[in-house]
Each structure stands twice: as structure tokens, then as C-alpha cells.
Design an enzyme around this catalytic site. Structure first.
Site, PDB file in Angstrom:
ATOM      1  N   MET A  78       0.904  -1.366  -0.001  1.00 35.22           N
ATOM      2  CA  MET A  78      -0.066   0.079  -0.032  1.00 35.22           C
ATOM      3  C   MET A  78       0.710   1.093  -0.119  1.00 35.22           C
ATOM      4  O   MET A  78       1.985   1.194   0.359  1.00 35.22           O
ATOM      5  CB  MET A  78      -0.827  -0.096   1.141  1.00 35.22           C
ATOM      6  CG  MET A  78      -1.924  -1.174   1.216  1.00 35.22           C
ATOM      7  SD  MET A  78      -2.994  -1.181   2.743  1.00 35.22           S
ATOM      8  CE  MET A  78      -3.977   0.482   2.387  1.00 35.22           C
ATOM      9  N   HIS A  79       0.284   2.407  -0.215  1.00 31.80           N
ATOM     10  CA  HIS A  79       0.902   3.707  -0.079  1.00 31.80           C
ATOM     11  C   HIS A  79       1.569   4.307  -1.028  1.00 31.80           C
ATOM     12  O   HIS A  79       2.022   5.299  -1.022  1.00 31.80           O
ATOM     13  CB  HIS A  79       1.276   3.870   1.213  1.00 31.80           C
ATOM     14  CG  HIS A  79       0.462   3.341   2.605  1.00 31.80           C
ATOM     15  ND1 HIS A  79      -0.792   3.662   2.835  1.00 31.80           N
ATOM     16  CD2 HIS A  79       0.998   2.383   3.567  1.00 31.80           C
ATOM     17  CE1 HIS A  79      -1.180   3.054   3.795  1.00 31.80           C
ATOM     18  NE2 HIS A  79      -0.187   2.304   4.462  1.00 31.80           N
ATOM     19  N   ASP A 233      -2.568  -5.194   0.324  1.00 32.59           N
ATOM     20  CA  ASP A 233      -2.051  -6.315   0.531  1.00 32.59           C
ATOM     21  C   ASP A 233      -2.669  -6.908   1.981  1.00 32.59           C
ATOM     22  O   ASP A 233      -3.190  -8.089   1.910  1.00 32.59           O
ATOM     23  CB  ASP A 233      -0.625  -6.182   0.702  1.00 32.59           C
ATOM     24  CG  ASP A 233      -0.072  -5.126   1.618  1.00 32.59           C
ATOM     25  OD1 ASP A 233      -1.071  -4.433   2.241  1.00 32.59           O
ATOM     26  OD2 ASP A 233       1.152  -5.172   1.839  1.00 32.59           O
TER      27      ASP A 233
END
Length: 481
Positions: A78-79, A233
Site C-alpha cells: 500500500m501507499h 495487501d
């Protein structure tokens, strides 16, 4: 057949399952992050594409059933900020989740009450919005060309479908999503100098994002294939482990540590430094505490002792001892839950001339367990139900570590039977639901349990006392760093 793609930080895993959820085959391809400066962590998205094509080529060569592919789901770390220009060219390496260069920008955004109010989360340095503010300040020529910002999973969605599409669970970690309304927030985007047209189209993770591009379908030897919205995830791991409703969750012992609880409703608690994110299925959310250095703490100790993690842990045996005198604070890269502190660093205390390597290893395992306890306490404070949790991730291979965590949390841990579960399976299940319209609850069931690790009742009180001392150590150490 259905394909789950788990785009990890160090490699990509592709899992092929049939319509009964049975694993047919899997393949992996690896790559690495680069760290040009302290606190930086970047990756070239071209390596993700190369890894995907390599994994698919292996599956096609070894499993003729691949030709019956009907659905694909992508789970991703992520991110990450993957920046594209108007012609879909990547403008710079992706800035990853564990990159902390934008801590000043994150603090500035978090100071604006609207961010916690709408996004339901603290603006952490690893999130996407502060990364773009850093780019605007330090790489203005790049920022001026940004036409789309895609998370890593959304970038693979673009490669597969030709469309800019992301799911709610992944997008909740950008600081631009109204997590309760499950939509981009114009107010949050504007506050960080971004526009809605620079964002991908949003879909639920279990909904179709598009169809596999005709040229890829031809190259891969398949027909019409539906690509799901996919997931971040941890949401994908929850789908793989069957954690969709209140009372279901897991502890993940990976590079970072996660304690995740599925929630039936939206219950934000940003002050706790918990993440409150959309789930990958409609009308569900989840909350999780995240510690940045779980198995990474053990890997670090292994690197400076010249031993492997297994060689460090095996001499301890499988019998759980009482807490030791040596204490380890597992803040090697800062910490998220519960401290939201990018500057804090780890420490050992209680060392003496009689301290052994075994003492230090036990202290590291215990420090990570206490870090997970921090997340459990924060989750309990929000009203989350924590019952028996699944234990997943590489660190769950250690029987001693699981006994220790079960005792520290005072909760039983269930270890899945050998087989498929986790993010790759969750992604494949999302692809199956998107392609067939099946009820997610029917497809995303928990795996068979191989063993249940109960808390060691005679040591719960001792570890409670040691945990309270651990909590008191953080402000003391922080004051002198």
C-alpha cells in the site's frame, strides 16, 4: 481458473486456483528496493511488470489449465506513489510505503483537522498524500507533469486493463479517501494541491475493474478475462484468511507486524494510530495496528551477529520462559501504532556482563510481541472483538514466538494447515467473485486449522507486568534520543 497476484515489496507471487479454491500452481519473481538516501525507499515499476510476465510465463509453461483463466485479482503493497504523465509514462521511481522522507509534509497535513475527520486516519509519513507534497516541493518539474497517481496494485491494474482503476481498501491508505463514504474527497485533495482527475476510478475490490487487454489475452493464450478491483495487501490477506466480519482477524508476522480486525461498521479512531480502512468487499471495513519492524527486528539482530534468524531462535527451544531482564524496543525504523513517531529508534536496556545472545534474541521476540499488544489494546479500546486470531507470515513458523504472542495477547492463535492462504489467495478470490458475481462470504471462507496455540496461563500475569514496563520505557527513551 482464477489468478491472484501478490505484488510485494521484495517480489511478486502469482497463484492459480480453480473454481473450488484449490491451488493449481504458483510462481514467484523477485526484485529489490533502492535507498538513495537515509529514509528513502523506491522501486522501478518496470520491475513489477517484468516480474508479472515472468511469473505468468512460468505458470503457462507448467500448467496448461492456465488457458481456462476467467478472473484476475491484484493485491499490492500500500501507499506507494506511482506517478504517470498524460501518456502513461512513469515519471520517477515509485516512492514506497516504508519511505519516510515526507515526515514534515505528513505532520503539516495531519495538523489540519479535516484529514483525520474525513480520512479517519492519522496522516502517516508513509501515506501517499504527503509524498506528493514532497514531490511538489522538491521535484516541481515532475509534479507539474503528474496526470495520474496510482498505487502499486492500481498500476498493475492499468497494465492489465489499460484503465486507471483502484479499489477502496488500497485507496484508503492515501489520505485522500473519505473512508466512511468510500469515495475520493475533493476537500482532502485540494488541501494537498491535488485534483480528482489525477485519481484513478474507484471500484470495490470484488467488483470488475475491466477486462484483460486483448493483446495480453492473446499473448497469454486466454480468452475473455475479468480483472477485479483488487486490494491492498492486508485487505487481500483478510480475504484469503476469511476475515470479513466482526470477531475475525489475524496477526501477521512479516517484515512489518500487523494485527487486523474485521469490522461490520465504520468505527474510526485516528487518535489511537490505528488504521481504519475500507475492506475489499462492499459495506465492510477493517482496523489494524501496524508496527514497522517485526521480523525485521530479528533480521537486524541476525545481520549483526552473523547468524540466520533460524540459528538465533532455535537454541531457545519451544518452552516459553518467564520474561527476561533485557528489554528491546522494536523501533528500528520509527513506529506507527500506537506512537505515530517516525523519529524514535530502537534500544536495548537491562544489559549486563552476564547477558547472552540468547537473552537478546528473547528480548527481540518479546519486544515484537509487546508491539503487537499495543495494537491489541488500541483495537479493544475501539470496541473491536478480538477472539481467536489466525497467525500468518514468515515469523509464524516459530512455535516459540507464537506461544509468546498468544501469552502476551492472552488470546489463542490459530495456525492454518499447510496450504494456500493470505494475500495471493485473497487476490485470486477477488478475481473469482468479480468474474462470477458470487457472494464474497461464500468464496472467502477461513482455511482449515492445523493447530491452536493457547496462552500459557501461568505466565500471563508475568508478561502483563513486563508489558507495563515496556510501555513506560517508550517515553523515557524518547526523551533522550
Amino acid at each position: 481458473m482464477y489468478l491472484g497476484i501478490d505484488l510485494g515489496t521484495s517480489g511478486l507471487r502469482a497463484l492459480l486456483i480453480d473454481d473450488q479454491g484449490r491451488a493449481i500452481g504458483s510462481s514467484e519473481a523477485h526484485y529489490s528496493a533502492v535507498h538513495p538516501h537515509a529514509g528513502w525507499s523506491e522501486q522501478d515499476p518496470a520491475e513489477w511488470i517484468a516480474a508479472l510476465e515472468k511469473a505468468v510465463a512460468h505458470l503457462r509453461a507448467s500448467h496448461p489449465e492456465f488457458a481456462a483463466l476467467k478472473g484476475i485479482g491484484v493485491a499490492g503493497h500500500m501507499h506507494g506513489a506511482t506517478l504517470l504523465d498524460a501518456e502513461n509514462n512513469v515519471l520517477r521511481p515509485c516512492i514506497l510505503w516504508n519511505d519516510t522522507r515526507s515526515h514534515t509534509e505528513a505532520a503539516a497535513l495531519d495538523h489540519l483537522p479535516v484529514f483525520r475527520e474525513i480520512s479517519a486516519n492519522i496522516v502517516f509519513p508513509g501515506f501517499t498524500a504527503p509524498k506528493l507534497m514532497w514531490v511538489a516541493k522538491n521535484e516541481p518539474e515532475v509534479f507539474a507533469k503528474v496526470a495520474k497517481v496510482l498505487l502499486p496494485a492500481a498500476y498493475l491494474n492499468w497494465y492489465l486493463t489499460g484503465a486507471h482503476v483502484a479499489d477502496m481498501s488500497d485507496s484508503a491508505g492515501t489520505s485522500w479517501l473519505d473512508v466512511g463514504a468510500r469515495d475520493w474527497s475533493s476537500r482532502l485533495l485540494s488541501a494537498s494541491h491535488m485534483r480528482k482527475d489525477q485519481m484513478p476510478r474507484l471500484v470495490e475490490g470484488s467488483a470488475p475493474a475491466g477486462q484483460l487487454r486483448a493483446d495480453l489475452a492473446q499473448a497469454w493464450g486466454v480468452g475473455d478475462v475479468t480483472v477485479a478491483g483488487g486490494a491492498g495487501d492486508n485487505a487481500a490477506a483478510a480475504c484469503g484468511i476469511g476475515a470479513l466480519t466482526e470477531g475475525q482477524g489475524f496477526v501477521s508476522l512479516g517484515t512489518s507486524g500487523v494485527l487486523l480486525a474485521a469490522r461490520n461498521g465504520f468505527a474510526p479512531a485516528p487518535a489511537t494510530a490505528l488504521h481504519t480502512f475500507c475492506h475489499a468487499v462492499p459495506d465492510r471495513w477493517y482496523q489494524m495496528g501496524v508496527m514497522l519492524s517485526a521480523t525485521d527486528s530479528l533480521n537486524w539482530l541476525a545481520s549483526i551477529t552473523g547468524k540466520s534468524p533460524r540459528e538465533l531462535v532455535e537454541p531457545l527451544g519451544e518452552t516459553l520462559p518467564p520474561p527476561g531482564r533485557v528489554r528491546f524496543l522494536p523501533y528500528l525504523s520509527g513506529e506507527r501504532t500506537p506512537h505515530n513517531d517516525a523519529a524514535i529508534r530502537g534500544s536495548f536496556t537491562g544489559l549486563g556482563t552476564d547477558t547472552t545472545v540468547n537473552d537478546m534474541v528473547l528480548a527481540v521476540l518479546t519486544g515484537v510481541a509487546f508491539g503487537l499488544r499495543d495494537s491489541a489494546e488500541a483495537l479493544r479500546a475501539t470496541g473491536a472483538e478480538l477472539g481467536q486470531l489466525f497467525a500468518i507470515g514468515g515469523g509464524s513458523a516459530s512455535a516459540l514466538w507464537l506461544k509468546l504472542i498468544a501469552t502476551v495477547l492472552d488470546l489463542p492463535l490459530a495456525k492454518p494447515e499447510a496450504g494456500e492462504f493470505g494475500a495471493a489467495l485473497g487476490a485470486a478470490r477477488l478475481g473469482q467473485v468479480a468474474a462470477t458475481g458470487a457472494d464474497p462470504a461464500r468464496i472467502m471462507t477461513p482455511p482449515p486449522i492445523g493447530a491452536v496455540i493457547a496462552p500459557q496461563a501461568d505466565l500471563v500475569a508475568a508478561y502483563d507486568d513486563a508489558y507495563r514496563a515496556f510501555r513506560a520505557a517508550y517515553p523515557a527513551i524518547r526523551a533522550i534520543q
